[in-house]
Design an enzyme around this catalytic site. Structure first.
Site, PDB file in Angstrom:
ATOM      1  N   SER A 135       0.655  -1.305   0.098  1.00 49.92           N
ATOM      2  CA  SER A 135      -0.103   0.051   0.565  1.00 49.92           C
ATOM      3  C   SER A 135       0.909   1.341   0.150  1.00 49.92           C
ATOM      4  CB  SER A 135      -0.931   0.077   1.111  1.00 49.92           C
ATOM      5  OG  SER A 135      -0.295   0.089   2.453  1.00 49.92           O
TER       6      SER A 135
ATOM      7  N   HIS B  75      -5.543  -4.282  -1.079  1.00 49.71           N
ATOM      8  CA  HIS B  75      -6.097  -3.341  -2.096  1.00 49.71           C
ATOM      9  C   HIS B  75      -5.974  -3.868  -3.304  1.00 49.71           C
ATOM     10  CE1 HIS B  75      -4.272   0.102   0.190  1.00 49.71           C
ATOM     11  NE2 HIS B  75      -4.311  -0.534   1.616  1.00 49.71           N
TER      12      HIS B  75
ATOM     13  N   LYS C 287     -12.368  -1.340   1.479  1.00 53.19           N
ATOM     14  CA  LYS C 287     -11.363  -0.178   0.880  1.00 53.19           C
ATOM     15  C   LYS C 287     -12.541  -0.099  -0.386  1.00 53.19           C
ATOM     16  CE  LYS C 287      -7.437  -1.337   3.116  1.00 53.19           C
ATOM     17  NZ  LYS C 287      -6.531  -2.385   3.616  1.00 53.19           N
TER      18      LYS C 287
HETATM   19  C1  LIG Z   1      -5.845  -2.434   4.645  1.00 49.17           C
HETATM   20  C2  LIG Z   1      -5.337  -3.336   5.011  1.00 49.17           C
HETATM   21  C3  LIG Z   1      -6.445  -4.924   5.732  1.00 49.17           C
HETATM   22  C4  LIG Z   1      -6.837  -4.355   6.884  1.00 49.17           C
HETATM   23  O1  LIG Z   1      -8.109  -4.252   6.698  1.00 49.17           O
HETATM   24  P1  LIG Z   1      -9.402  -3.651   7.301  1.00 49.17           P
HETATM   25  O2  LIG Z   1     -10.533  -4.479   7.012  1.00 49.17           O
HETATM   26  O3  LIG Z   1      -8.962  -2.473   7.184  1.00 49.17           O
HETATM   27  O4  LIG Z   1      -9.284  -4.385   8.840  1.00 49.17           O
HETATM   28  C5  LIG Z   1      -5.646  -5.939   6.346  1.00 49.17           C
HETATM   29  N1  LIG Z   1      -4.059  -6.446   5.525  1.00 49.17           N
HETATM   30  C6  LIG Z   1      -4.161  -5.368   4.443  1.00 49.17           C
HETATM   31  C7  LIG Z   1      -2.795  -5.726   3.195  1.00 49.17           C
HETATM   32  C8  LIG Z   1      -4.148  -4.125   4.401  1.00 49.17           C
HETATM   33  O5  LIG Z   1      -3.753  -2.995   3.360  1.00 49.17           O
END
Ligand SMILES: *Cc1c(COP(=O)(O)O)cnc(C)c1O
Length: 393
Positions: free
Chosen positions: A182, A210, A241
């Site tokens: 990310s 992502h 997301k």
């Molecule tokens: C954002 C993210 C998470 C967390 O996801 P949430 O649903 O916000 O808890 C987990 N793993 C990765 C790789 C992320 O980018």
């Protein structure tokens, strides 16, 4: 020094070293333009890739679910917290992802806690990319398995670690990687990972938080992008997301999901998603299943913005996704740049050490399908103006 004075001192230390996080408050719903701390700004830092977080169809589904099902799930999934809509969501997600089965938990963070310690025990080995997400790292910390950390996206390093794990006689070898990283927007070398997994009889687990709703056909994720859905054992996705809601899921073979339903602690010991969240996530999955328009728009926007920014002379690293790191390098300059952007009406975060290595500070621009071409042009103009002022261009 008493406890509270210690905390005060630690907060002061964070502040002195420039590591104190400023939490900004939105006064409007998610969208291309938002009001933040009293100012209207173009939103270039949310993960709302497809603009679904404030989508009419999703909101109506959530409202209807509240009317039909109430506001709370009432229990954990295994006791009395599984409603028909939870099962419908899991079924629809499995169809969308083209896998046998899925399990929905409270967040992507929880999904990693649900899988890693549950399937990797003392006699097993976990092979983790050094830049994996915090929730993977915490999941690994909950497991008694041996740990092998491989260099970021480096297949030679992964192979060395697989050999070590083989020498250590690990029962299972679980390779874990983020799908999309990310901070740089680069993606995992999945074909090479799958090949090594076959050679060393390892399992492949990919956290595609992502990538869901972004990569692959109609946003089906990184495994689909590489045409490797059948070769990936475990896929972790988030509903918070691109899906625009909240929640996480695990996708894979039915027997894996059946096992997790019996053993995964976040599933067993924390209440399920609320009816509104569940229905909205189901509607998001339906929206994505019906049409790839939003995903196409997202990529059009990303390509447009990235080409303009590159043409101007900025370095955007090796991004392969709509995540756009505009490299400023210097930490102090990056923070000032971000403040200046905000004053000019653009909300984009400065990402600095320790989130990224020293001297690799950047403004991270998150492109969304909710941006119009005019919005992107507005941002491009501001990047040009401020870049010249700062002597970067
Ligand atoms: C954002 C993210 C998470 C967390 O996801 P949430 O649903 O916000 O808890 C987990 N793993 C990765 C790789 C992320 O980018």
């Amino acid at each position: 020094m008493n406890f509270y004075d210690q905390l005060k001192e630690e907060l002061k230390n964070l502040d002195d070293s420039g590591l104190l996080i400023t939490i900004r408050t939105l006064e409007t719903p998610q969208g291309a333009w938002i009001n933040v701390d009293g100012k209207k700004v173009l939103n270039m830092c949310s993960n709302n890739y497809l603009g679904l977080a404030n989508d009419k169809r999703l909101k109506e589904a959530a409202i209807k679910a509240i009317k039909d099902w109430g506001v709370g799930p009432g229990a954990v999934r295994t006791i009395a917290g599984t409603m028909k809509i939870h099962e419908e969501l899991e079924k629809k997600l499995a169809e969308f992802k083209k896998v046998e089965s899925t399990l929905v938990v409270q967040s992507g963070f929880n999904a990693n806690q649900a899988v890693i310690p549950t399937i990797a025990k003392e006699e097993d080995g976990i092979l983790s990319d050094e830049l994996n997400h915090a929730s993977i790292i915490d999941g690994i910390r909950l497991s008694k398995a041996k740990r092998y950390i491989w260099k970021h996206k480096d297949l030679n390093s992964l192979e060395e670690k697989l050999k070590e794990a083989q020498k250590d006689n690990c029962r299972r070898k679980l390779i874990i990687t983020d799908g999309v990283f990310s901070m740089d927007g680069d993606i995992a070398p999945l074909p090479g990972i799958v090949e090594l997994a076959k050679k060393y009889e390892a399992l492949v687990m990919i956290d595609d938080a992502h990538g869901e709703g972004v990569l692959g056909e109609g946003g089906r994720g990184i495994a689909d992008h590489f045409n490797l859905t059948d070769e990936v054992d475990i896929e972790i996705g988030t509903l918070s997301k691109a899906f625009g809601v909240v929640g996480g899921f695990i996708a894979g073979k039915k027997v894996l999901i059946d096992y997790l339903r019996q053993q995964a602690r976040p599933f067993l010991f924390s209440s399920s998603l609320s009816p509104a969240e569940t229905a909205a996530a189901l509607e998001a999955t339906k929206t994505l299943s019906e049409s790839d328009n939003l995903v196409k728009k997202l990529w059009e926007n990303a390509r447009y913005f990235q080409s303009k920014i590159k043409e101007m002379g900025y370095d955007i690293g090796g991004t392969q996704t709509p995540i756009t790191p505009v490299m400023i390098y210097d930490e102090k300059k990056t923070k000032e740049f971000s403040t200046k952007l905000y004053e000019e009406g653009i909300f984009a975060s400065a990402i600095v050490y320790p989130t990224v290595p020293k001297g690799k500070a950047r403004i991270r621009v998150m492109i969304s399908a909710s941006h119009s071409k005019e919005d992107l042009d507005f941002a491009v103009d501001k990047f040009e103006k401020i870049g010249k002022e700062f002597g970067i261009l």
